[in-house]
Design an enzyme around this catalytic site. Structure first.
Site, short mmCIF file in Angstrom:
data_model
loop_
_atom_site.label_atom_id
_atom_site.label_comp_id
_atom_site.label_asym_id
_atom_site.label_seq_id
_atom_site.Cartn_x
_atom_site.Cartn_y
_atom_site.Cartn_z
N GLY A 177 -9.65 -24.42 -2.50
CA GLY A 177 -8.52 -24.66 -3.40
C GLY A 177 -7.89 -26.01 -3.15
O GLY A 177 -7.39 -26.27 -2.04
N PHE A 214 -1.73 -27.49 -4.72
CA PHE A 214 -0.68 -28.12 -3.92
C PHE A 214 -0.87 -27.89 -2.42
O PHE A 214 -0.75 -28.80 -1.61
CB PHE A 214 0.69 -27.62 -4.35
N GLY A 215 -1.19 -26.64 -2.05
CA GLY A 215 -1.32 -26.31 -0.64
C GLY A 215 -2.56 -26.93 -0.02
O GLY A 215 -2.50 -27.57 1.03
N GLU A 259 11.19 -23.02 -20.46
CA GLU A 259 10.73 -24.37 -20.79
C GLU A 259 9.87 -24.35 -22.05
O GLU A 259 10.01 -25.21 -22.93
CB GLU A 259 9.99 -24.97 -19.60
N ASP A 313 0.42 -19.65 -3.09
CA ASP A 313 0.62 -18.48 -3.96
C ASP A 313 -0.26 -17.30 -3.60
O ASP A 313 -0.03 -16.19 -4.09
CB ASP A 313 0.33 -18.86 -5.42
N ALA A 343 5.57 -24.96 -5.75
CA ALA A 343 4.75 -26.04 -5.18
C ALA A 343 5.24 -26.53 -3.81
O ALA A 343 4.42 -26.68 -2.89
CB ALA A 343 4.70 -27.20 -6.18
C1 LIG Z 1 3.08 -23.00 -15.80
C2 LIG Z 1 3.54 -23.15 -14.38
C3 LIG Z 1 4.69 -23.85 -14.11
C4 LIG Z 1 5.13 -24.02 -12.81
N1 LIG Z 1 6.27 -24.74 -12.58
C5 LIG Z 1 6.65 -24.99 -11.31
C6 LIG Z 1 7.76 -25.83 -11.05
O1 LIG Z 1 8.42 -26.33 -11.97
N2 LIG Z 1 8.07 -26.08 -9.75
C7 LIG Z 1 7.35 -25.56 -8.72
O2 LIG Z 1 7.65 -25.85 -7.56
N3 LIG Z 1 6.33 -24.73 -8.93
C8 LIG Z 1 5.94 -24.44 -10.21
N4 LIG Z 1 4.88 -23.62 -10.44
C9 LIG Z 1 4.24 -22.93 -9.30
C10 LIG Z 1 3.32 -23.85 -8.55
O3 LIG Z 1 2.48 -24.55 -9.43
C11 LIG Z 1 2.52 -23.04 -7.56
O4 LIG Z 1 3.41 -22.36 -6.71
C12 LIG Z 1 1.59 -23.90 -6.75
O5 LIG Z 1 0.64 -24.49 -7.59
C13 LIG Z 1 0.89 -23.07 -5.67
O6 LIG Z 1 0.03 -23.90 -4.96
P1 LIG Z 1 -1.32 -23.31 -4.36
O7 LIG Z 1 -1.92 -24.40 -3.57
O8 LIG Z 1 -1.04 -22.02 -3.72
O9 LIG Z 1 -2.21 -22.96 -5.63
P2 LIG Z 1 -2.65 -23.86 -6.86
O10 LIG Z 1 -1.88 -25.11 -6.92
O11 LIG Z 1 -2.63 -22.96 -8.03
O12 LIG Z 1 -4.16 -24.23 -6.50
C14 LIG Z 1 -5.16 -23.29 -6.39
C15 LIG Z 1 -6.49 -23.99 -6.47
O13 LIG Z 1 -7.50 -23.10 -6.09
C16 LIG Z 1 -8.60 -23.21 -6.96
N5 LIG Z 1 -9.30 -21.93 -6.96
C17 LIG Z 1 -8.81 -20.73 -7.33
N6 LIG Z 1 -9.73 -19.78 -7.20
C18 LIG Z 1 -10.85 -20.39 -6.74
C19 LIG Z 1 -12.15 -19.92 -6.43
N7 LIG Z 1 -12.49 -18.65 -6.54
N8 LIG Z 1 -13.06 -20.82 -6.00
C20 LIG Z 1 -12.74 -22.14 -5.87
N9 LIG Z 1 -11.51 -22.62 -6.17
C21 LIG Z 1 -10.57 -21.76 -6.59
C22 LIG Z 1 -7.96 -23.53 -8.30
O14 LIG Z 1 -8.88 -24.14 -9.19
C23 LIG Z 1 -6.81 -24.45 -7.89
O15 LIG Z 1 -7.20 -25.80 -7.89
C24 LIG Z 1 4.42 -23.43 -11.75
C25 LIG Z 1 3.24 -22.72 -12.01
C26 LIG Z 1 2.81 -22.58 -13.33
C27 LIG Z 1 1.54 -21.81 -13.60
#
Ligand SMILES: Cc1cc2nc3c(=O)[nH]c(=O)nc-3n(C[C@H](O)[C@H](O)[C@H](O)COP(=O)(O)OP(=O)(O)OC[C@H]3O[C@@H](n4cnc5c(N)ncnc54)[C@H](O)[C@@H]3O)c2cc1C
Length: 431
Positions: free
Chosen positions: A17, A20-21, A177, A306, A322
């Site tokens: 993934g 952000f993380g 939004e 997440d 994020a």
């Molecule tokens: C519409 C929307 C609006 C948002 N607005 C805000 C905001 O205004 N402020 C804020 O702070 N947060 C916001 N968030 C929440 C924020 O985007 C998430 O909390 C954040 O992205 C979590 O980061 P993460 O690294 O856990 O996952 P993500 O950023 O979702 O990254 C997960 C990654 O894992 C990859 N992945 C998933 N499954 C697989 C798999 N099986 N194999 C390989 N790769 C995989 C995906 O392609 C992705 O690139 C919003 C979310 C959404 C959907």
């Protein structure tokens, strides 16, 4: 794993993934004597907070997404792989891909995020797409624009009214939004471009099952957001959940509301990472991690962002936003660094919450810093500056600023393209 005896020269970190993380973890591992493999099912990192602006024609897809390979090009210890992970062989320490391939790890970081959830009604998804990926955003954009096109060709006033009704389900920041921006699109951007419809009569209905929108904010900010949405012409329906979603509309509170497009902003579930590991998870599928973000019994496996459930100040959970994912990514990298230096005691993660933000159209926002609440234009400016700051790269910062300036001054939104119409969405509505 014998944490204190990590082989520095060959220690393999696999990060699944590049959201952000994952990206933050990769960055923070830079320069360490480890090899890093970043796996993502998509070739781009996505700035999800501005996804609603792609869905509502304000920004183009390339303004909020960047090729992961390019972002990591200078990190010589890092290899980027495009691939969909479908399982983990915990015993043999291998990440398994859907095509039969696999990659070995010594330390694994799962940062696979979340997806939308329909509370047991997955059959609603085709009618009410959620917003998580660029494809989701362009699908929603297409459906909104197609509804106006179909209304223009419709002679029955009742059907026309139905087509010009947009339903957003879920009154969290994304729903708020989306609803505000669709209203502005109809009342600002599209005015005067159609001959048989007046887009100013468009109905945007935001349905929230709870007693108020922006439930995570202080009540006065929720009240302000509702008022600001209503000023933009949005109808806010509180206290009733949607009980049916179909091609022609929704049912909530026992009433049927015909709609031209329905958008789901009501719920999320974690990625299936917990299933891959057979790990304990909460109802939303988030892995119940230890305070140091490792999977219980497996100090070599971390879950962040997440897809993990992390406790915060005793009874609360770290929110799915994020900054939380980024802080966790950094914490994991620091833990790996400490282990390389021979430290073996667990390092608990401490979350720092900066605040909650949501915009309502192009002139208002609500910000809850905890110690201070802000609303109105000033809040919008702070929201805008924060989002520009967190975008990656100068070119995108300038492009987004220019797009916003143009919308602000002229009301025009430039990303109004209908692409990839499928059989079910043609102009006649047949299919
Ligand atoms: C519409 C929307 C609006 C948002 N607005 C805000 C905001 O205004 N402020 C804020 O702070 N947060 C916001 N968030 C929440 C924020 O985007 C998430 O909390 C954040 O992205 C979590 O980061 P993460 O690294 O856990 O996952 P993500 O950023 O979702 O990254 C997960 C990654 O894992 C990859 N992945 C998933 N499954 C697989 C798999 N099986 N194999 C390989 N790769 C995989 C995906 O392609 C992705 O690139 C919003 C979310 C959404 C959907």
């Amino acid at each position: 794993m014998k944490i204190g005896t990590m082989d520095q020269a060959t220690h393999r970190v696999v990060i699944v993934g590049a959201g952000f993380g994952g990206l933050e973890c990769t960055r923070a591992l830079s320069g360490l004597p480890v090899t890093v493999t970043v796996v993502d099912q998509r070739n781009h990192h996505l700035f999800q907070p501005l996804l609603y602006q792609v869905a509502t024609t304000s920004l183009a897809t390339s303004e909020i997404a960047w090729p992961i390979r390019h972002l990591l090009r200078k990190r010589k210890n890092t290899t980027t792989l495009l691939g969909t992970v479908t399982g983990i062989d915990v015993e043999n320490r291998r990440v398994l891909f859907d095509d039969g391939g696999s990659v070995g790890y010594d330390t694994l970081v799962l940062a696979t995020g979340a997806r939308h959830a329909y509370f047991g009604h997955d059959e609603w998804e085709p009618f009410a797409p959620g917003l998580k990926t660029l494809e989701d955003a362009t699908t929603i954009r297409r459906r909104i624009l197609l509804a106006f096109e179909r209304a223009e060709r419709e002679s029955d006033p009742e059907k026309q009214r139905a087509l010009m009704t947009f339903v957003v389900i879920g009154g969290g920041p994304t729903g708020v939004e989306l609803a505000g921006t669709i209203a502005e699109l109809a009342r600002d951007t599209l005015v005067g471009e159609f001959r048989n419809i007046d887009t100013r009569t468009t109905r945007v209905v935001l349905i929230e099952a709870g007693p108020r929108i922006l439930a995570g904010f202080k009540p006065e900010l929720s009240a302000y957001a509702k008022q600001a949405l209503e000023k933009l012409g949005v109808t806010v329906e509180l206290g009733n959940s949607v009980t049916e979603c179909a091609a022609d509309g929704v049912v909530f509170g026992g009433k049927h509301l015909a709609a031209g497009a329905i958008i789901w902003a009501a719920g999320v579930a974690a990625s299936p990472a917990a299933e891959w590991l057979h790990a304990k998870a909460d109802k939303a599928g988030r892995i119940l991690v230890e305070p140091d973000l490792t999977m219980p019994g497996h100090p070599e496996i971390f879950a962040i962002g997440d897809t993990a459930l992390v406790r915060w100040e005793g009874d609360r959970n770290v929110p799915g936003i994020a900054p939380a994912a980024k802080q966790q990514g950094k914490h994991v990298a620091e833990t790996i660094k400490a282990r390389l230096a021979g430290e073996s005691s667990p390092r608990p993660f401490k979350y720092r919450h900066a605040g909650d933000l949501a915009t309502i159209g192009k002139r208002a926002a609500a910000i809850d810093f905890g110690w201070m609440k802000l609303k109105g234009r000033l809040a919008w400016w702070i929201w805008g500056i924060a989002h520009i700051y967190f975008l990656i790269g100068l070119r995108n910062r300038i492009a987004v600023m220019l797009s916003w300036l143009w919308i602000y001054v002229s009301g025009q939104r430039s990303a109004r393209l209908i692409t990839q119409i499928d059989r079910h969405e043609d102009l006649t509505g047949a299919g």
